[in-house]
Design a protein around this motif. Sequence first.
Motif, PDB file in Angstrom:
ATOM      1  N   ASP A  86      -3.983  -0.134  10.885  1.00 30.77           N
ATOM      2  CA  ASP A  86      -3.755   1.305  10.733  1.00 30.77           C
ATOM      3  C   ASP A  86      -3.945   2.012  12.077  1.00 30.77           C
ATOM      4  OD1 ASP A  86      -6.493   1.830  11.156  1.00 30.77           O
ATOM      5  OD2 ASP A  86      -6.945   2.013   9.025  1.00 30.77           O
TER       6      ASP A  86
ATOM      7  N   TRP B 266      -5.873  -4.333   7.610  1.00 31.17           N
ATOM      8  CA  TRP B 266      -5.711  -4.325   6.163  1.00 31.17           C
ATOM      9  C   TRP B 266      -5.104  -5.664   5.766  1.00 31.17           C
ATOM     10  CZ3 TRP B 266      -6.659   0.244   3.121  1.00 31.17           C
ATOM     11  CH2 TRP B 266      -7.163   1.309   3.891  1.00 31.17           C
TER      12      TRP B 266
ATOM     13  N   PRO C 235       1.048  -4.145   4.121  1.00 34.62           N
ATOM     14  CA  PRO C 235       0.602  -2.752   4.239  1.00 34.62           C
ATOM     15  C   PRO C 235       1.173  -2.112   5.495  1.00 34.62           C
ATOM     16  CG  PRO C 235      -1.176  -4.291   4.759  1.00 34.62           C
ATOM     17  CD  PRO C 235      -0.057  -5.111   4.206  1.00 34.62           C
TER      18      PRO C 235
ATOM     19  N   PHE D 259       1.823   1.812   7.593  1.00 35.41           N
ATOM     20  CA  PHE D 259       1.339   3.181   7.688  1.00 35.41           C
ATOM     21  C   PHE D 259       2.330   4.080   8.427  1.00 35.41           C
ATOM     22  CE2 PHE D 259      -2.348   0.532   7.167  1.00 35.41           C
ATOM     23  CZ  PHE D 259      -3.206   1.273   6.357  1.00 35.41           C
TER      24      PHE D 259
ATOM     25  N   GLY E  10      -1.302   8.006   9.922  1.00 36.35           N
ATOM     26  CA  GLY E  10      -2.266   7.341   9.047  1.00 36.35           C
ATOM     27  C   GLY E  10      -2.491   8.002   7.711  1.00 36.35           C
TER      28      GLY E  10
ATOM     29  N   THR F 282      -0.241   8.139   5.165  1.00 34.96           N
ATOM     30  CA  THR F 282       0.521   7.499   4.094  1.00 34.96           C
ATOM     31  C   THR F 282       0.494   5.991   4.286  1.00 34.96           C
ATOM     32  OG1 THR F 282       2.023   9.395   3.853  1.00 34.96           O
ATOM     33  CG2 THR F 282       2.770   7.283   2.967  1.00 34.96           C
ATOM     34  N   LEU F 283       0.249   5.281   3.194  1.00 39.20           N
ATOM     35  CA  LEU F 283       0.253   3.828   3.184  1.00 39.20           C
ATOM     36  C   LEU F 283       1.334   3.353   2.218  1.00 39.20           C
ATOM     37  CD1 LEU F 283      -0.927   0.921   3.553  1.00 39.20           C
ATOM     38  CD2 LEU F 283      -2.622   1.517   1.793  1.00 39.20           C
TER      39      LEU F 283
ATOM     40  N   VAL G  35       2.918  -0.038   0.360  1.00 36.85           N
ATOM     41  CA  VAL G  35       2.560  -1.411  -0.003  1.00 36.85           C
ATOM     42  C   VAL G  35       3.608  -1.945  -0.968  1.00 36.85           C
ATOM     43  CG1 VAL G  35       0.821  -2.943  -0.984  1.00 36.85           C
ATOM     44  CG2 VAL G  35       0.098  -0.885   0.216  1.00 36.85           C
TER      45      VAL G  35
ATOM     46  N   THR H 204      -1.532   7.956  -0.873  1.00 38.31           N
ATOM     47  CA  THR H 204      -1.942   9.055   0.006  1.00 38.31           C
ATOM     48  C   THR H 204      -3.334   9.516  -0.390  1.00 38.31           C
ATOM     49  OG1 THR H 204      -0.822  10.637  -1.460  1.00 38.31           O
ATOM     50  CG2 THR H 204       0.406   9.869   0.471  1.00 38.31           C
TER      51      THR H 204
ATOM     52  N   ILE I  60      -5.855   7.799   5.546  1.00 40.84           N
ATOM     53  CA  ILE I  60      -6.162   6.698   4.647  1.00 40.84           C
ATOM     54  C   ILE I  60      -7.370   5.911   5.171  1.00 40.84           C
ATOM     55  CG2 ILE I  60      -5.308   4.554   3.631  1.00 40.84           C
ATOM     56  CD1 ILE I  60      -3.803   6.931   2.588  1.00 40.84           C
TER      57      ILE I  60
END
Length: 659
Positions: free
Chosen positions: A547, A553, A596, A598, A602, A604-605, A607, A650, A657
């Motif tokens: 991230d 992650w 993962p 981003f 940072g 919004t993630l 997946v 989010t 995050i």
Amino acid sequence: MTDRQKTRQRPTRRQNFGQTYGSVLAEGVSRRAVLKGFFASTALAAIGSASVPSVAKAAAESVSTLKFAELTRVRDNTDHWPEGYERQILLRWGDALFPDSPVFDLATLDGPAAERQFGYNNDFTAFIPLPHGSQSSDHGLLVVSHEYVDPYLMFPGLTDEDFREKLTDAQIRAIMAATGVSIVEVRRNGASWEVVKDGQYNRRIHMGTEMAISGPAAGDDRLKTKADPTGKIVFGTISNCNGGIAPWGTMLSGEEGAMDVFAGDYKTLPNQDLVERQGWDEEENDLYSVSRLEPRFKFEEDPNEWMKFDWVVEIDPFDPAAKPVKRTALGRFTHEGAQVALAPDGRVVIYMGDDDDFEYLYRFVTRDPYNANDRVANKDLLDNGTLSVAKFASDGSVEWLPLVAGQGPLTAEAGFATQADVVLNTRTAADLLGATPMDGPEGFIPHTGTGKLYVAMTENEDRLPAGGGDESETVNVANPRGPNPNGHLLELVPPGAPDKPDHAAEKFAWDVFVLCGDPAVPADECRYHPDTSANGWFTDPDNIGVDPAGRIWVTTDGPPPEDLADALYAMDTEGPGRALPKLFYIPPVGSECCSPAFTPDGTTLFVSIQHPGALRLGDNEDATSVADAGTNWPDFSDGMPARPSLVVITKQSNGVIGS
């Protein structure tokens, strides 16, 4: 890598390579010495036999930069995320990517429909800001790979025993279109994200897309087929697993396990030994019955077609008309991915793991530097350079050994007269150089903040203890447990300053970052930060992301304990919280979290969630049909199977995050 792929036969090996862990001990290097850097940086003692401290939760919150409330382990038919966060399903298998995309309907699904929809079993995921070159965190492209399909979990009425015979022609065409890559424009709209269906870059790439072949093997007789007598064209990409993004914005997609799609008697081929070394499995082949409609996927019909797969494919997401290119200079093996870094002199470095037991870590360094001012000048940068393979030593160094025809043991007499010979038979070339056999190398990520690299060894239950057999399959300094059902993470350190690491150097330093397993089980011999909670430890590391704050992650793939679901964990790589994992997200039963990714700020993630419902709920048995799948997430609708999906996470109030 999928759980299905983990069952493939081990490739045929012919020589003994590497060191046993016993030989390392004989040199006076104990495991504690091997892990010296790990313990020094975390101020740890060995904790493999210790129970998890009762004060771990409070301690973890005080030393870790990750401030979310860690989840409690659970395995059920839905997904879970921390308090104070929001989860959105952005894209599901079959969702529309274009204004004219048909509505998802299993009864009428066919190839033309699936080519206009989001694919199945999404894996690699990356967010590329728009406009290109900006740092936008509200607007961009998602590039997503679709690794493989489970026909019996897609179409009601099929089972894992009879699907090959029962698949209709329309369903086979839909399967061929549901694999590959999706490129789709997305935009933040208030607190949520939306797909821009009329985005100018939206595109589907699949098993029938025409592609170019470039590099040392282009035009080689072994790549000439009935459909392409030039050896410079291929139709389709298969088993698109993980990947990377080049500095000029192209996607590098790793083909992994393409052999599973081919059918027939490989012993009719002139190079059957190479088929065996590539990982052919007598039981796992002709998985989608594609050869019924496409004879080129049958060995007897076209003996060279299979060699056109298991490469790295370069795709330009900013030019929907551009033909994807298979870059043969990067070698042919089961590519988990292709992660990118820059050397101080501007040369581009690609890191790749060969995702099978006892296979290797690879690196490619371009001959020419990246041109940041002329995107077109980088068009064929990946066609010229040096491919190399990693050999680990007990002194804490790892050497990159060049795989160059005519150098060292790669002689014409050994079958390596040209570089085409090397890239077409990369695994055997690496064997001859004595590379270090690894425990299922998967995720491979450069950390832009520290210059270090993190590599996931997912697992290897066939690894033998020291003295237990062939030296190529017993423990070695970089893979110190045999068997190794839990996996581990390595940390590689290029020379140079943290802000200017020399990724092109011949030698790096290395260390063990985490030995996975349960700290409460002494036999696991695991190593984490001592404050790791009963929910934070994990096994089978797979994909790794970094991230913007520098935390890594880690997703998992196929943990052995029945009550341990695949999930997403985060941890610091530096400071007092180093190697202290925390459980952040749990997908539905049978699912695997992937890749993962981003936004630059940072907040919004993204997946990818792959093969939901592939396990029955309540036990650890594989699901055999839609009827006994562990979930029908995310729709929870009668008659609708589980749908692999891309989720967006989010933090409330648009926070960062993890922080």
